[in-house]
Design a protein around this motif. Structure first.
Motif, PDB file in Angstrom:
ATOM      1  N   GLN A  38     -28.017 -16.847  20.377  1.00 24.56           N
ATOM      2  CA  GLN A  38     -29.209 -16.592  19.501  1.00 24.56           C
ATOM      3  C   GLN A  38     -28.691 -17.084  18.298  1.00 24.56           C
ATOM      4  O   GLN A  38     -29.938 -17.739  17.568  1.00 24.56           O
ATOM      5  CB  GLN A  38     -29.293 -14.973  19.373  1.00 24.56           C
ATOM      6  CG  GLN A  38     -29.764 -14.235  20.740  1.00 24.56           C
ATOM      7  CD  GLN A  38     -31.433 -14.014  20.814  1.00 24.56           C
ATOM      8  OE1 GLN A  38     -31.936 -14.307  19.618  1.00 24.56           O
ATOM      9  NE2 GLN A  38     -31.796 -13.521  21.907  1.00 24.56           N
ATOM     10  N   GLY A  39     -27.808 -16.849  17.535  1.00 22.87           N
ATOM     11  CA  GLY A  39     -27.488 -17.526  16.065  1.00 22.87           C
ATOM     12  C   GLY A  39     -27.544 -18.991  16.227  1.00 22.87           C
ATOM     13  O   GLY A  39     -28.126 -19.522  15.361  1.00 22.87           O
TER      14      GLY A  39
ATOM     15  N   GLN B 232     -22.850  -9.783  26.117  1.00 24.19           N
ATOM     16  CA  GLN B 232     -23.588  -9.325  24.787  1.00 24.19           C
ATOM     17  C   GLN B 232     -23.207 -10.550  23.660  1.00 24.19           C
ATOM     18  O   GLN B 232     -23.878 -10.773  22.878  1.00 24.19           O
ATOM     19  CB  GLN B 232     -23.292  -8.035  24.370  1.00 24.19           C
ATOM     20  CG  GLN B 232     -24.002  -6.979  25.081  1.00 24.19           C
ATOM     21  CD  GLN B 232     -23.185  -5.709  25.000  1.00 24.19           C
ATOM     22  OE1 GLN B 232     -22.328  -5.283  24.499  1.00 24.19           O
ATOM     23  NE2 GLN B 232     -24.082  -4.552  25.574  1.00 24.19           N
TER      24      GLN B 232
ATOM     25  N   MET C  47     -24.986 -17.329  11.169  1.00 21.42           N
ATOM     26  CA  MET C  47     -24.014 -16.269  11.827  1.00 21.42           C
ATOM     27  C   MET C  47     -24.250 -14.943  11.650  1.00 21.42           C
ATOM     28  O   MET C  47     -23.976 -14.124  12.475  1.00 21.42           O
ATOM     29  CB  MET C  47     -22.655 -16.719  11.189  1.00 21.42           C
ATOM     30  CG  MET C  47     -21.281 -16.403  12.014  1.00 21.42           C
ATOM     31  SD  MET C  47     -21.326 -16.784  13.623  1.00 21.42           S
ATOM     32  CE  MET C  47     -20.696 -18.311  13.497  1.00 21.42           C
TER      33      MET C  47
ATOM     34  N   ALA D  37     -25.390 -13.029  21.654  1.00 21.24           N
ATOM     35  CA  ALA D  37     -25.464 -13.032  20.196  1.00 21.24           C
ATOM     36  C   ALA D  37     -25.243 -14.456  19.689  1.00 21.24           C
ATOM     37  O   ALA D  37     -26.110 -14.998  18.781  1.00 21.24           O
ATOM     38  CB  ALA D  37     -24.612 -11.942  19.766  1.00 21.24           C
ATOM     39  N   LEU D  38     -24.150 -14.895  20.144  1.00 21.40           N
ATOM     40  CA  LEU D  38     -24.051 -16.355  19.441  1.00 21.40           C
ATOM     41  C   LEU D  38     -25.015 -17.305  19.956  1.00 21.40           C
ATOM     42  O   LEU D  38     -25.396 -18.109  19.225  1.00 21.40           O
ATOM     43  CB  LEU D  38     -22.348 -16.821  20.171  1.00 21.40           C
ATOM     44  CG  LEU D  38     -21.103 -16.238  19.481  1.00 21.40           C
ATOM     45  CD1 LEU D  38     -20.126 -16.889  20.111  1.00 21.40           C
ATOM     46  CD2 LEU D  38     -21.341 -16.585  17.913  1.00 21.40           C
TER      47      LEU D  38
ATOM     48  N   ARG E 104     -27.816  -9.686  15.671  1.00 26.88           N
ATOM     49  CA  ARG E 104     -28.433  -9.624  17.240  1.00 26.88           C
ATOM     50  C   ARG E 104     -27.377  -9.179  18.071  1.00 26.88           C
ATOM     51  O   ARG E 104     -27.681  -8.291  18.930  1.00 26.88           O
ATOM     52  CB  ARG E 104     -28.461 -11.001  17.680  1.00 26.88           C
ATOM     53  CG  ARG E 104     -29.727 -11.931  17.163  1.00 26.88           C
ATOM     54  CD  ARG E 104     -31.022 -11.276  17.967  1.00 26.88           C
ATOM     55  NE  ARG E 104     -32.089 -12.289  17.880  1.00 26.88           N
ATOM     56  CZ  ARG E 104     -33.364 -11.958  17.964  1.00 26.88           C
ATOM     57  NH1 ARG E 104     -33.591 -10.815  18.420  1.00 26.88           N
ATOM     58  NH2 ARG E 104     -34.379 -13.004  17.690  1.00 26.88           N
ATOM     59  N   LEU E 105     -26.090  -9.047  17.663  1.00 29.68           N
ATOM     60  CA  LEU E 105     -25.172  -8.385  18.845  1.00 29.68           C
ATOM     61  C   LEU E 105     -25.267  -7.159  18.534  1.00 29.68           C
ATOM     62  O   LEU E 105     -25.496  -6.270  19.532  1.00 29.68           O
ATOM     63  CB  LEU E 105     -23.775  -8.950  18.057  1.00 29.68           C
ATOM     64  CG  LEU E 105     -22.635  -8.386  18.852  1.00 29.68           C
ATOM     65  CD1 LEU E 105     -22.634  -8.640  20.263  1.00 29.68           C
ATOM     66  CD2 LEU E 105     -21.171  -8.647  18.213  1.00 29.68           C
TER      67      LEU E 105
ATOM     68  N   SER F 271     -18.850 -23.368  12.546  1.00 34.03           N
ATOM     69  CA  SER F 271     -18.404 -22.082  12.868  1.00 34.03           C
ATOM     70  C   SER F 271     -18.996 -21.530  14.174  1.00 34.03           C
ATOM     71  O   SER F 271     -18.178 -20.494  14.623  1.00 34.03           O
ATOM     72  CB  SER F 271     -18.902 -21.192  11.723  1.00 34.03           C
ATOM     73  OG  SER F 271     -20.214 -21.433  11.520  1.00 34.03           O
ATOM     74  N   PHE F 272     -19.950 -21.831  14.563  1.00 35.98           N
ATOM     75  CA  PHE F 272     -20.382 -21.362  15.751  1.00 35.98           C
ATOM     76  C   PHE F 272     -19.619 -21.729  17.155  1.00 35.98           C
ATOM     77  O   PHE F 272     -18.976 -20.908  17.866  1.00 35.98           O
ATOM     78  CB  PHE F 272     -21.887 -21.835  16.228  1.00 35.98           C
ATOM     79  CG  PHE F 272     -23.166 -21.083  15.458  1.00 35.98           C
ATOM     80  CD1 PHE F 272     -23.306 -21.222  14.598  1.00 35.98           C
ATOM     81  CD2 PHE F 272     -23.172 -19.810  16.226  1.00 35.98           C
ATOM     82  CE1 PHE F 272     -24.471 -20.408  13.796  1.00 35.98           C
ATOM     83  CE2 PHE F 272     -24.099 -19.156  15.661  1.00 35.98           C
ATOM     84  CZ  PHE F 272     -24.653 -19.205  14.515  1.00 35.98           C
TER      85      PHE F 272
ATOM     86  N   HIS G 274     -27.216 -13.841  11.441  1.00 36.07           N
ATOM     87  CA  HIS G 274     -28.345 -13.815  12.428  1.00 36.07           C
ATOM     88  C   HIS G 274     -27.795 -13.219  13.851  1.00 36.07           C
ATOM     89  O   HIS G 274     -28.046 -12.341  14.465  1.00 36.07           O
ATOM     90  CB  HIS G 274     -29.053 -14.656  12.483  1.00 36.07           C
ATOM     91  CG  HIS G 274     -30.327 -14.595  13.514  1.00 36.07           C
ATOM     92  ND1 HIS G 274     -31.550 -14.063  13.034  1.00 36.07           N
ATOM     93  CD2 HIS G 274     -30.214 -15.009  14.589  1.00 36.07           C
ATOM     94  CE1 HIS G 274     -32.172 -14.025  14.236  1.00 36.07           C
ATOM     95  NE2 HIS G 274     -31.686 -14.553  15.172  1.00 36.07           N
ATOM     96  N   ALA G 275     -26.423 -13.805  14.251  1.00 34.22           N
ATOM     97  CA  ALA G 275     -25.872 -13.836  15.290  1.00 34.22           C
ATOM     98  C   ALA G 275     -25.241 -12.200  15.209  1.00 34.22           C
ATOM     99  O   ALA G 275     -25.340 -11.525  16.458  1.00 34.22           O
ATOM    100  CB  ALA G 275     -24.776 -14.512  15.611  1.00 34.22           C
TER     101      ALA G 275
ATOM    102  N   GLN H 204     -31.037 -19.928  16.398  1.00 34.60           N
ATOM    103  CA  GLN H 204     -31.676 -19.936  15.143  1.00 34.60           C
ATOM    104  C   GLN H 204     -31.411 -21.126  14.080  1.00 34.60           C
ATOM    105  O   GLN H 204     -31.977 -21.709  13.279  1.00 34.60           O
ATOM    106  CB  GLN H 204     -30.999 -18.454  14.248  1.00 34.60           C
ATOM    107  CG  GLN H 204     -31.469 -18.121  12.713  1.00 34.60           C
ATOM    108  CD  GLN H 204     -32.897 -17.435  12.806  1.00 34.60           C
ATOM    109  OE1 GLN H 204     -33.734 -17.725  13.604  1.00 34.60           O
ATOM    110  NE2 GLN H 204     -33.204 -16.956  11.614  1.00 34.60           N
TER     111      GLN H 204
END
Lengths: 133, 519
Positions: free
Chosen positions: B395-396, B388, A49, B392-393, A55-56, B438-439, A51-52, B399
């Motif tokens: 990408q997370g 955006q 998270m 981001a999510l 990234r944001l 959580s994601f 990481h997210a 990961q």
């Protein structure tokens, strides 16, 4: 950008573990670290998270100062201090990532996203000088 | 008359197994009594005092009192009639139902004693029959007919002749009624003598009508409650059957779905998932109601205040859905992310357990056409920031997948479960998997925030149209899934054997595609 020891593909700026002055409490340390840079993110290197969130910010063109708590000798205390700042939440939920903009607490991931969606994040960033245009 | 009804319900459950011919006998009795009820004989006037005095008892006891108080009857006629009638009973009834738990003991004793005195000449079985018939009179049977008869006994103070008419043809009018009455009267003579003369009435006729009316009302109420009970029981039965069918279908569908989807081998969903499915189904029902309200409100050109209320309700409704999904994420995140709770067509467009906010915005923008400059700007900003955030999510999550794969594949895979750090490996992997929740939470949060922001940017009418569009879009997707699921399978006989529905489906599908071609 500076590359820290733990970053394989570091494209953010990991801060070196700061040598804290002796008398400083964890909360004060957090406060100090938060005001050192326009955008400060407390994270854990293995947390996705976090990481997210990174990234944001990078996607918006912001370069936050990232403090990896698992690489900091005072990391556990700092994490507890952050939990105190955020207020009571589910005990099992991870505290990180926690974002400070312009020295002020924004919150965890959900707050950051809510702020971004309702359009308040960008003005905040501009105000803190992290974003131009 | 609650007392009577209560006991009637209890007794009804106990007497399910009474023989059918008895019911028929009672049916005859009803008919016979209906004929007799037309003209209450003069001899009935005698026991009206008894009726009045005993009015405070339940209608069951009233029946006995009235039945037991007739005066001038020919004893010989009684005996012969009783014999013929009870003979019919003998044929119809098994002599086993003497114990009625809800029947007061003193009544039973008196019945027995009265029975033995008065009808001593008749054979034992018939006396037993008469006792039972007495009790049967006041204890309603499972069939409506018997209850009819019981109700009928309170009418016109005449005892049921029908019980006596077992196999014989309906007794001739009033003549039979008093004759049979004599016997029960004798049964209860000892008990009810006091009651018979308990109160004095000057005008017998007046009491007659009033009590008659009251009794008729009681009868009506009892009849209504019986009908209601029947309807309720029938409803229970049908819904039970339907529930069984639905369960079977569900099992079948789930097994099929599981087989096709290649999901976990376990046939059972977790309780959290099952609960979510139920709640979601209810949410969908509510959703259609809300859409109807919205449509009605828009067409009726309601004032902004009223329309705003409806819009707020819609917003609240979506918030409820997000709460449901959050609860599901906590209990069973895999059910959320596989999306088996949604229809197939919806699942095509799934992004992290739900709709993709930027996609939805792309669909909505042309629907909300007259927008001010500021609104357009706001919406485009919203679109950009949601993109955006989604990125981001995503990408997370990517990961997370990487980490998980690395963790599970740590060490040498060739060793199998005997690898050195297998347990620690599993522990780490478990922890990583835990952060999946959580994601999906964040993804839902993103969706919720997007909807709220839309509401803020738009005016009330536009927001109403927005929610209506969203609802209608997903309703169409669901309809599409249903059509797809029920489309006729292709057969190899020939193209002309394709039913018209298939071509209709294709046409409809193309139409829908054209509709959304802008996006």
């Amino acid at each position: 950008m500076q590359y820290g020891a733990a970053a394989e593909q570091a494209w953010y700026m990991p801060a070196m573990p700061v040598a804290a002055t002796v008398e400083e409490t964890a909360a004060q340390c957090v406060k100090r670290l938060a005001s050192e840079s326009a955008v400060v993110v407390f994270s854990v290197s293995s947390c996705c998270m976090c990481h997210a969130v990174k990234r944001l910010f990078c996607g918006m063109g912001v370069h936050p100062m990232v403090h990896e708590l698992d690489l900091d000798p005072r990391g556990r205390e700092l994490e507890r201090a952050l939990a105190g700042l955020l207020g009571a939440g589910p005990a099992t939920a991870p505290v990180v990532p926690v974002v400070f903009i312009g020295g002020r607490l924004v919150g965890a991931m959900d707050r950051v996203m809510a702020a971004h969606i309702n359009g308040s994040l960008v003005p905040l960033l501009k105000e803190a000088g992290a974003l131009w245009l | 008359m609650v007392q009577g009804e209560e006991s009637s319900w209890r007794m009804a459950s106990a007497h399910e197994r009474v023989a059918l011919p008895f019911n028929q006998a009672l049916a005859y009795g009803v008919q016979a009594h209906a004929a007799a009820a037309a003209a209450p004989p003069a001899c009935f006037l005698d026991f009206q005092p008894a009726a009045a005095a005993a009015a405070y008892f339940g209608e069951l006891e009233e029946a006995l009192i009235h039945g037991g108080a007739s005066a001038s009857v020919d004893p010989s006629m009684i005996k012969s009639d009783v014999q013929t009638k009870s003979a019919g009973y003998l044929a119809a009834r098994p002599p086993t139902l003497e114990i009625f738990p809800s029947w007061p003991m003193r009544h039973q004793q008196q019945l027995h004693s009265g029975n033995s005195q008065s009808v001593g000449s008749t054979p034992d079985s018939s006396s037993a029959q008469n006792t039972m018939s007495q009790m049967e009179l006041v204890s309603p049977a499972s069939s409506a007919q018997r209850q009819e008869v019981m109700m009928v006994t309170t009418d016109d103070y005449s005892y049921k002749p029908g019980l006596a008419a077992a196999a014989a043809p309906p007794p001739p009018g009033p003549a039979a009624a008093p004759s049979f009455q004599q016997q029960p009267m004798q049964l209860h003579g000892g008990v009810h003598d006091k009651r018979k003369h308990g109160s004095t009435r000057k005008d017998g006729k007046l009491v007659d009508t009033k009590t008659e009316r009251r009794l008729a009302q009681n009868r009506e109420a009892a009849r209504k409650s019986r009908l209601r009970k029947k309807a309720y029981v029938q409803q229970l039965e049908t819904s039970r059957i339907r529930l069984q069918q639905v369960e079977h279908e569900l099992q079948r569908a789930r097994s099929q779905g599981l087989f096709v989807g290649g999901c976990s081998a376990a046939g059972d969903m977790s309780s959290g998932a099952a609960m979510f499915d139920m709640e979601y189904a209810r949410w969908l029902d509510d959703d259609s109601k809300r859409l109807a309200e919205l449509r009605g409100g828009l067409q009726a050109h309601l004032l902004d205040g009223n329309l705003g209320l409806i819009v707020e309700e819609c917003m609240h409704h979506y918030d409820e859905l997000f709460q449901l999904k959050a609860a599901l994420a906590r209990s069973d995140v895999f059910h959320l992310l596989t999306g088996t709770w949604a229809t197939h067509a919806e699942r095509c467009f799934f992004w992290m357990g739900g709709f993709r906010p930027s996609e939805l915005l792309k669909i909505l923008i042309p629907q909300l056409d007259p927008l001010t400059e500021q609104q357009l700007l706001g919406i485009y900003n919203l679109q950009q920031s949601s993109e955006q955030a989604e990125e981001a999510l995503a990408q997370g999550l990517h990961q997370l997948h990487q980490c998980l794969a690395d963790t599970v594949a740590a060490g040498t895979l060739n060793d199998g479960a005997a690898a050195a750090n297998y347990m620690s490996l599993m522990a780490v992997a478990l922890e990583k998997l835990g952060s999946l929740e959580s994601f999906y939470q964040q993804a839902d949060n993103l969706r919720q925030q997007t909807l709220h922001q839309m509401r803020r940017i738009l005016t009330t009418r536009q927001a109403a149209r927005c929610f209506l569009s969203i609802g209608e879009y997903y309703r169409r997707l669901r309809a599409l899934s249903n059509l797809w699921a029920s489309r006729p399978r292709e057969n190899f006989i020939g193209t002309e054997s394709l039913s018209p529905t298939a071509t209709e489906l294709q046409v409809m599908h193309q139409q829908q595609q054209n509709q959304f071609s802008g996006f």
